[in-house]
Design an enzyme around this catalytic site. Structure first.
Site, PDB file in Angstrom:
ATOM      1  N   ARG A 125      20.929  18.293  -2.892  1.00  0.00           N
ATOM      2  CA  ARG A 125      21.061  16.846  -2.724  1.00  0.00           C
ATOM      3  C   ARG A 125      21.738  16.191  -3.921  1.00  0.00           C
ATOM      4  O   ARG A 125      21.470  16.546  -5.059  1.00  0.00           O
ATOM      5  CB  ARG A 125      19.686  16.206  -2.520  1.00  0.00           C
ATOM      6  CG  ARG A 125      19.111  16.519  -1.182  1.00  0.00           C
ATOM      7  CD  ARG A 125      17.741  15.902  -1.024  1.00  0.00           C
ATOM      8  NE  ARG A 125      17.162  16.366   0.223  1.00  0.00           N
ATOM      9  CZ  ARG A 125      17.072  15.596   1.305  1.00  0.00           C
ATOM     10  NH1 ARG A 125      17.477  14.351   1.264  1.00  0.00           N
ATOM     11  NH2 ARG A 125      16.554  16.070   2.406  1.00  0.00           N
ATOM     12  N   PRO A 182       0.813  -1.207   0.000  1.00  0.00           N
ATOM     13  CA  PRO A 182       0.000   0.000   0.000  1.00  0.00           C
ATOM     14  C   PRO A 182       0.846   1.256   0.000  1.00  0.00           C
ATOM     15  O   PRO A 182       1.665   1.468   0.887  1.00  0.00           O
ATOM     16  CB  PRO A 182      -0.783  -0.101   1.299  1.00  0.00           C
ATOM     17  CG  PRO A 182      -0.267  -1.305   2.009  1.00  0.00           C
ATOM     18  CD  PRO A 182       0.988  -1.710   1.355  1.00  0.00           C
ATOM     19  N   GLU A 183       0.634   2.092  -0.968  1.00  0.00           N
ATOM     20  CA  GLU A 183       1.197   3.426  -0.976  1.00  0.00           C
ATOM     21  C   GLU A 183       0.032   4.369  -0.674  1.00  0.00           C
ATOM     22  O   GLU A 183      -1.051   3.914  -0.342  1.00  0.00           O
ATOM     23  CB  GLU A 183       1.851   3.723  -2.333  1.00  0.00           C
ATOM     24  CG  GLU A 183       2.945   2.703  -2.667  1.00  0.00           C
ATOM     25  CD  GLU A 183       3.700   2.995  -3.946  1.00  0.00           C
ATOM     26  OE1 GLU A 183       3.806   4.167  -4.304  1.00  0.00           O
ATOM     27  OE2 GLU A 183       4.173   2.045  -4.584  1.00  0.00           O
TER      28      GLU A 183
END
Length: 275
Positions: free
Chosen positions: A150, A2-3
């Site tokens: 990043r 599940p996302e």
DNA sequence: CTTTACACCTGACTGC
DNA sequence: TGCAGTCAGGTGTAAA
């Protein structure tokens, strides 16, 4: 499994049955999930009315007056509303009863959990979470500011909950495909145009998946027992060697941060034009 | 600080 | 038919 879309589908599926209802009984058959279920604390809630059924990231929050139950579905968890006659299946671990309405949890791999806490916002699992991807706080500008310095691959960052929540392996792959971005692209190399595209496709992909009831891979069923239909729409996830829907090039599969990552080498070039 | 490796657990699938 | 090996939607923790 599940996302965010699957958890949201679950929330919408169960809320009409249990919201504002009194918790009358709890059965814990298997307390040993990812974290042990605090049986005593759960039992303390019996007699109280469920005030709201909310979602934060991939966590479901059942709010009562004195405390909140935090539910996570892990990789293979699912919740269903069942009737009194429903047989217990293998891997059904717990059940909350609201009168004759039963909320039952099924999880073969037991990576999910059910815990209780007094103030959710302060809880260690919740406090460090980044913004909801479908909220105003998650803007193109926000993405830009967070990714500028990043060096990690963009896919890793999309799945980092401190940056933005709810995006798992499927939706990270799908959003990057639609934005035409190679999953290994270092964050700081993304152009403003790419970030804007990516932001739009993340939201569009999640919204579309929610509208279709989530993705069904293997055994995901929503709380009414219906499958999600988003899996039929997947462009790259799980399609290694199969032709890209846009250009026919075989979809490739890479391991990034230990997770398999699907992408189209033609539509998602690395370092397009170099810079 | 970042990046990786591993841990948790079961089941489905592949290849021998 | 069986068995070993690999992989799976998540994520906190430990090690490098």
């Amino acid at each position: 499994m599940p996302e965010l879309p699957e958890v949201e589908t679950t929330r919408r599926g169960i809320a009409p049955y249990i919201d504002q209802q009194q918790l009358t009984h709890a059965i814990i058959r298997q307390a040993r999930l990812r974290y042990p279920i605090p049986v005593e604390q759960v039992n303390c809630l019996i007699g109280q009315v469920l005030v709201s059924v909310e979602r934060r990231a991939k966590y479901l929050l059942l709010k009562f007056n004195t405390s909140t139950l935090i539910i996570h579905l892990g990789m293979s968890g699912s919740l269903r509303i069942v009737s009194q006659e429903a047989e217990w299946r293998k891997h059904d671990h717990w059940q909350l009863a609201f009168g004759s309405v039963l909320l039952r949890y099924h999880d073969p791999r037991r990576f999910g959990f059910l815990i209780a806490c007094d103030s959710v916002e302060q809880h260690g699992l919740i406090i460090k979470l980044g913004p909801e991807p479908l909220s105003d706080a998650f803007s193109t500008q926000y993405l830009q500011s967070k990714l500028a310095k990043r060096r990690a691959p963009i896919k890793t960052s999309l799945m980092n909950n401190e940056l933005v929540v709810g995006i798992g392996n499927i939706y990270a792959c799908e959003s990057l495909f639609l934005a035409g971005i190679h999953p290994l692209t270092p964050c700081h190399q993304l152009t403003p145009t790419q970030l804007c595209l990516l932001h739009g496709h993340i939201q569009a992909t999640l919204n579309r998946a929610i509208a279709q009831g989530g993705s069904t891979l293997r055994d995901f069923l929503n709380p009414d027992g219906q499958p999600g239909y988003f899996a039929q729409t997947l462009n790259v996830y799980g399609r290694a060697q199969q032709p890209c829907h846009q250009c026919g090039t075989p979809i490739d599969n890479l391991r990034i941060g230990g997770r398999s990552s699907y992408y189209c080498p033609q539509c998602q070039p690395l370092n397009p034009g170099k810079q």
